[in-house]
Motif scaffolding. Structure first.
Motif, PDB file in Angstrom:
ATOM      1  N   ARG A   1       0.812  -1.228   0.000  1.00  0.00           N
ATOM      2  CA  ARG A   1       0.000   0.000   0.000  1.00  0.00           C
ATOM      3  C   ARG A   1       0.843   1.274   0.000  1.00  0.00           C
ATOM      4  N   ALA A   2       1.949   1.273  -0.706  1.00  0.00           N
ATOM      5  CA  ALA A   2       2.753   2.492  -0.832  1.00  0.00           C
ATOM      6  C   ALA A   2       1.948   3.561  -1.561  1.00  0.00           C
ATOM      7  N   ARG A   3       2.064   4.809  -1.088  1.00  0.00           N
ATOM      8  CA  ARG A   3       1.302   5.908  -1.667  1.00  0.00           C
ATOM      9  C   ARG A   3       1.809   6.237  -3.066  1.00  0.00           C
ATOM     10  N   LEU A   4       0.895   6.509  -3.972  1.00  0.00           N
ATOM     11  CA  LEU A   4       1.216   6.850  -5.346  1.00  0.00           C
ATOM     12  C   LEU A   4       0.613   8.203  -5.688  1.00  0.00           C
ATOM     13  N   GLN A   5       1.144   8.828  -6.725  1.00  0.00           N
ATOM     14  CA  GLN A   5       0.609  10.094  -7.214  1.00  0.00           C
ATOM     15  C   GLN A   5       0.146   9.916  -8.651  1.00  0.00           C
ATOM     16  N   VAL A   6      -1.015  10.459  -8.961  1.00  0.00           N
ATOM     17  CA  VAL A   6      -1.558  10.420 -10.317  1.00  0.00           C
ATOM     18  C   VAL A   6      -1.368  11.803 -10.916  1.00  0.00           C
ATOM     19  N   LEU A   7      -0.496  11.905 -11.921  1.00  0.00           N
ATOM     20  CA  LEU A   7      -0.136  13.193 -12.513  1.00  0.00           C
ATOM     21  C   LEU A   7      -0.312  13.144 -14.021  1.00  0.00           C
ATOM     22  N   GLU A   8      -0.659  14.275 -14.579  1.00  0.00           N
ATOM     23  CA  GLU A   8      -0.773  14.413 -16.030  1.00  0.00           C
ATOM     24  C   GLU A   8       0.367  15.297 -16.526  1.00  0.00           C
ATOM     25  N   ASP A   9       1.130  14.789 -17.492  1.00  0.00           N
ATOM     26  CA  ASP A   9       2.268  15.556 -17.974  1.00  0.00           C
ATOM     27  C   ASP A   9       1.843  16.556 -19.036  1.00  0.00           C
ATOM     28  N   GLY A  10       2.824  17.290 -19.575  1.00  0.00           N
ATOM     29  CA  GLY A  10       2.527  18.334 -20.551  1.00  0.00           C
ATOM     30  C   GLY A  10       1.963  17.814 -21.850  1.00  0.00           C
TER      31      GLY A  10
ATOM     32  N   GLY B   1      -1.668  26.873 -26.444  1.00  0.00           N
ATOM     33  CA  GLY B   1      -0.288  27.295 -26.313  1.00  0.00           C
ATOM     34  C   GLY B   1       0.296  26.915 -24.970  1.00  0.00           C
ATOM     35  N   SER B   2      -0.483  27.094 -23.908  1.00  0.00           N
ATOM     36  CA  SER B   2       0.019  26.748 -22.589  1.00  0.00           C
ATOM     37  C   SER B   2       0.221  25.251 -22.453  1.00  0.00           C
ATOM     38  N   ARG B   3      -0.581  24.456 -23.166  1.00  0.00           N
ATOM     39  CA  ARG B   3      -0.382  23.013 -23.122  1.00  0.00           C
ATOM     40  C   ARG B   3       0.950  22.640 -23.758  1.00  0.00           C
ATOM     41  N   ARG B   4       1.338  23.314 -24.829  1.00  0.00           N
ATOM     42  CA  ARG B   4       2.628  23.030 -25.451  1.00  0.00           C
ATOM     43  C   ARG B   4       3.772  23.455 -24.523  1.00  0.00           C
ATOM     44  N   ASP B   5       3.583  24.595 -23.873  1.00  0.00           N
ATOM     45  CA  ASP B   5       4.616  25.037 -22.944  1.00  0.00           C
ATOM     46  C   ASP B   5       4.747  24.088 -21.771  1.00  0.00           C
ATOM     47  N   ALA B   6       3.623  23.491 -21.390  1.00  0.00           N
ATOM     48  CA  ALA B   6       3.642  22.588 -20.242  1.00  0.00           C
ATOM     49  C   ALA B   6       4.473  21.358 -20.518  1.00  0.00           C
ATOM     50  N   ALA B   7       4.650  20.999 -21.805  1.00  0.00           N
ATOM     51  CA  ALA B   7       5.458  19.834 -22.130  1.00  0.00           C
ATOM     52  C   ALA B   7       6.906  20.041 -21.702  1.00  0.00           C
ATOM     53  N   LYS B   8       7.350  21.296 -21.667  1.00  0.00           N
ATOM     54  CA  LYS B   8       8.719  21.566 -21.249  1.00  0.00           C
ATOM     55  C   LYS B   8       8.840  21.648 -19.736  1.00  0.00           C
ATOM     56  N   ASP B   9       7.755  21.815 -19.062  1.00  0.00           N
ATOM     57  CA  ASP B   9       7.791  22.009 -17.617  1.00  0.00           C
ATOM     58  C   ASP B   9       6.785  21.065 -16.973  1.00  0.00           C
ATOM     59  N   PRO B  10       7.154  19.837 -16.644  1.00  0.00           N
ATOM     60  CA  PRO B  10       6.206  18.882 -16.093  1.00  0.00           C
ATOM     61  C   PRO B  10       5.628  19.356 -14.780  1.00  0.00           C
ATOM     62  N   PRO B  11       4.397  18.964 -14.462  1.00  0.00           N
ATOM     63  CA  PRO B  11       3.739  19.455 -13.251  1.00  0.00           C
ATOM     64  C   PRO B  11       4.428  18.963 -11.986  1.00  0.00           C
ATOM     65  N   VAL B  12       4.260  19.735 -10.936  1.00  0.00           N
ATOM     66  CA  VAL B  12       4.856  19.408  -9.648  1.00  0.00           C
ATOM     67  C   VAL B  12       3.910  18.503  -8.885  1.00  0.00           C
ATOM     68  N   ALA B  13       4.460  17.521  -8.177  1.00  0.00           N
ATOM     69  CA  ALA B  13       3.613  16.641  -7.360  1.00  0.00           C
ATOM     70  C   ALA B  13       2.867  17.473  -6.336  1.00  0.00           C
ATOM     71  N   SER B  14       1.591  17.195  -6.201  1.00  0.00           N
ATOM     72  CA  SER B  14       0.732  18.079  -5.413  1.00  0.00           C
ATOM     73  C   SER B  14       0.771  17.778  -3.931  1.00  0.00           C
ATOM     74  N   VAL B  15       1.424  16.694  -3.493  1.00  0.00           N
ATOM     75  CA  VAL B  15       1.374  16.348  -2.078  1.00  0.00           C
ATOM     76  C   VAL B  15       2.738  16.403  -1.414  1.00  0.00           C
ATOM     77  N   VAL B  16       3.776  16.833  -2.131  1.00  0.00           N
ATOM     78  CA  VAL B  16       5.118  16.862  -1.557  1.00  0.00           C
ATOM     79  C   VAL B  16       5.337  18.201  -0.869  1.00  0.00           C
ATOM     80  N   VAL B  17       5.729  18.176   0.391  1.00  0.00           N
ATOM     81  CA  VAL B  17       6.038  19.391   1.140  1.00  0.00           C
ATOM     82  C   VAL B  17       7.530  19.398   1.409  1.00  0.00           C
ATOM     83  N   GLU B  18       8.221  20.367   0.823  1.00  0.00           N
ATOM     84  CA  GLU B  18       9.668  20.431   0.971  1.00  0.00           C
ATOM     85  C   GLU B  18      10.021  20.868   2.394  1.00  0.00           C
ATOM     86  N   SER B  19      10.952  20.153   2.994  1.00  0.00           N
ATOM     87  CA  SER B  19      11.404  20.539   4.325  1.00  0.00           C
ATOM     88  C   SER B  19      12.796  19.966   4.565  1.00  0.00           C
ATOM     89  N   SER B  20      13.717  20.775   4.978  1.00  0.00           N
ATOM     90  CA  SER B  20      15.079  20.310   5.206  1.00  0.00           C
ATOM     91  C   SER B  20      15.171  19.592   6.526  1.00  0.00           C
TER      92      SER B  20
END
Length: 647
Positions: free
Chosen positions: A256-265, A469-488
């Motif tokens: 049951r490892a958590r997975l992310q469902v993402l749509e790329d550009g 146009g934004s969809r084409r631009d999105a191909a160069k910049d894949p979406p960020v995972a929506s549940v990751v919280v950066e913390s050092s």
């Protein structure tokens, strides 16, 4: 005196005549009264006789019913003998069942709507129904399914059947085994995937305890056998197994490892970190499938000891090198009765049911879009339809749905709802009639107003045109995972960052912990909202305000996101505290064990550690407060809905 005698005699005679007349009249009146009394008595006696006859007939009828119930019990038939006999007589008057033909996958794309096959399977009466005296109230005569609703008239005595009739591609009775169901539905799809390099999906849908998981497991075993029998020598087989539960995606082959469902550009949907196991034979494939089935989220209910609470997706992928040359998806959907349970006092059940409701509504519209060749399929409306995007939008795909129903008369409402959902999946719902007169022509059910649905689709197309146009631009910049919280995890680095930015270290840590959940790209969010609007437009005809339902679904989605972010932030704080605790232990050891130590450095570092902990707690409290606000919003939204829309 003598002259008066004749008159006196006449008067006396007249008196006698009068007396005789009066006596005669009195006698006639007496006889009339006697006759009248006799007639009333006869009527009373006749009524008493009729009453006795009716009582005798009732006693004889009760005796006959007891004898009939005894004979039924010897045959294993339970329930009200009158209704059982009425249903049996109805079945005898119907034509014989038609032969079951295999799903013609080759016709798909040539004949409109042939990409889809809708089937119904009725399970036998089980031990629970027998113990509860629950009789069979569903009749299957391929391709017709009839649900017999057993009712009483207004007098409370007269019994009658209200029959609801549906027509599907296949109607499998309780006498048809799983092997035959697979030969008609599953085997053609396996052959289509292997020989035609296609995408095929089989859905099992129905009420908890109706046999959908039993049917799906039987199809999984047979499909695993046939895949390797038909597999070309230069192809390899991989299997992945995951579930969607409460808005979360979990890998059943990785505990049951958590997975992310993402749509790329490029518009491709990816399940990040999903494990795909390579299997060499049918035994290894079955072992992986069995392992995933054991880990699936279940719950004990009145209908079933292990009721499924999630959508389970088993995908068998055929690869030739890095190329995918076929995919078979076997989907066991969550129990359909949970979709209406949105007013439960348990928030877990409310949110879970709202998510199931949304996913089933979205699935219905996606399958409709496949069958009707729609230009846009609203697959972004739910995670279930997102991960199954290939099943709806690719030109070379086939879909089969097996709706399983319980035969019990106590489950009549759930059975009708299941059949209505399966019936509405196609573009034009099949015939449905609720009538006591079987000679009447079947009446079509109320169809969702297509005008509002088409308007939503046109609005979506126009909005997508402006975002190309934004969809084409999105191909160069894949979406960020929506549940990751950066913390050092390195507190000194965090303090150095604070010095560089000339900010209070406490504020730096608090901002990192309480940072809002990163949202998907704007165009992806808009596309998801548009798809949800298309799905909600299909329920305008119901006695439900679709706008309120849509707001509830959005609230539940954001609630799941905030919950995931809170849990992730809490875990990060625990990990950071563990690092700090280890450092504090080293500091104490140095102070207590060494004679030459820098007490000023100890004080400064301990002060910085305490500030970091204080900032972590403040940031976590802010995120917790935000999550609590979402909980209150969800509760308020759910109270506005009296009844969720029909699937």
């Amino acid at each position: 005196g003598a002259a008066c005698l004749p008159g006196a005699a006449a008067s006396s005679s007249s008196a006698r005549d009068l007396l005789e007349t009066m006596s005669s009249a009195s006698s006639e009146r007496g006889r009339g009264k006697a006759a009248s009394k006799k007639t009333t008595l006869d009527k009373i006696q006749a009524m008493e006789k009729q009453r006795l006859e009716r009582r005798q007939q009732m006693e004889e009828r009760k005796l006959e019913l007891r004898e009939e119930e005894k004979r039924n019990a010897e045959l294993g038939v339970v329930g009200d003998a009158d209704f059982v006999r009425m249903i049996a007589e109805w079945r005898e008057a119907q034509p014989a069942s038609a032969a079951h033909l295999a799903f013609d996958c080759e016709a798909g794309g040539v004949a409109r709507g042939k990409e889809l096959c809708i089937c119904v399977r009725k399970r036998p009466v089980g031990k629970r129904e027998v113990a509860a005296n629950d009789h069979d109230a569903v009749s299957c005569a391929n391709p017709v399914v009839v649900v017999h609703d057993c009712r009483h008239k207004v007098d409370g005595i007269t019994k009658y059947l209200a029959n609801t009739k549906f027509v599907f591609d296949h109607a499998f009775s309780e006498l048809v085994d799983t092997e035959r169901v697979y030969e008609c539905v599953g085997r053609p799809l396996v052959d289509f995937v292997v020989s035609r390099k296609g995408r095929a999906t089989v859905f099992a849908y129905g009420q908890t305890g109706s046999g959908k998981t039993y049917t799906m497991e039987g199809i999984q075993r047979r499909a695993a056998r046939d895949v390797f029998e038909l597999l070309p020598r230069d192809a390899a087989v991989g299997v992945s197994f995951f579930e969607i539960y409460g808005g979360r995606c979990q890998d059943l082959l990785r505990e049951r490892a958590r997975l992310q469902v993402l749509e790329d550009g490029k518009g491709e949907v990816n399940v990040v970190d999903l494990a795909e196991e390579r299997v060499a034979d049918a035994e290894a494939l079955l072992a992986a499938i069995d392992r995933g089935n054991r880990l699936r989220t279940t719950q004990r209910t009145q209908a079933n000891d292990a009721s499924s609470r999630s959508h389970a997706v088993c995908q068998i992928v055929l690869r030739r090198g890095a190329e995918t040359v076929g995919k078979l998806s076997l989907v066991d959907l969550a129990g359909s009765e949970r979709g209406a349970d949105t007013r439960s006092h348990s928030r877990q059940l409310r949110t879970e049911s709202a998510e199931i409701n949304k996913s089933l509504l979205a699935l219905k519209e996606c399958i409709r879009g496949l069958a009707t060749n729609e230009t846009h399929v609203p697959f972004r409306a739910s995670k279930l339809t997102m991960v199954l995007r290939d099943s709806f939008v690719r030109p070379h795909c086939r879909v089969a749905m097996i709706a399983t129903v319980s035969p019990a008369v106590s489950a009549t409402d759930h059975t009708i709802n299941t059949l209505r959902y399966a019936d509405r999946v196609k573009e034009k719902p099949t015939n449905l009639v609720k009538s006591n007169n079987e000679n009447e022509k079947p009446a079509k059910p109320d169809q969702p107003p297509r005008r509002s649905l088409e308007a939503a689709r046109r609005s979506l197309d126009s909005r997508q045109g402006g975002r190309r146009g934004s969809r084409r631009d999105a191909a160069k910049d894949p979406p960020v995972a929506s549940v990751v919280v950066e913390s050092s995890l390195d507190a000194p680095e965090m303090m150095a960052a604070a010095v560089k930015s000339r900010r209070d270290p406490v504020a730096v840590v608090a901002d990192r912990v309480a940072a809002p959940t990163p949202s998907p790209r704007l165009d992806s969010r808009d596309a998801a909202d548009d798809d949800l609007q298309v799905v909600q437009s299909s329920v305008d005809g119901e006695d439900v305000d679709p706008r309120i339902v849509a707001e509830l679904h959005r609230t539940v989605d954001s609630l799941f996101e905030e919950e995931e972010a809170l849990l992730t932030a809490h875990m990060n704080v625990i990990q950071e505290n563990a690092e700090l605790l280890t450092e504090e232990g080293r500091m104490l050891q140095q102070v207590q064990g060494e004679s030459d130590y820098d007490i000023d450095a100890y004080v400064a570092r301990l002060d910085a550690i305490l500030d970091t902990k204080d900032a972590q707690i403040k940031g976590l409290r802010l995120r917790l407060r935000r999550f609590a606000d979402k909980l209150r919003e969800e509760e308020a939204r759910s109270q506005q809905i009296r009844r969720m829309p029909m699937f």
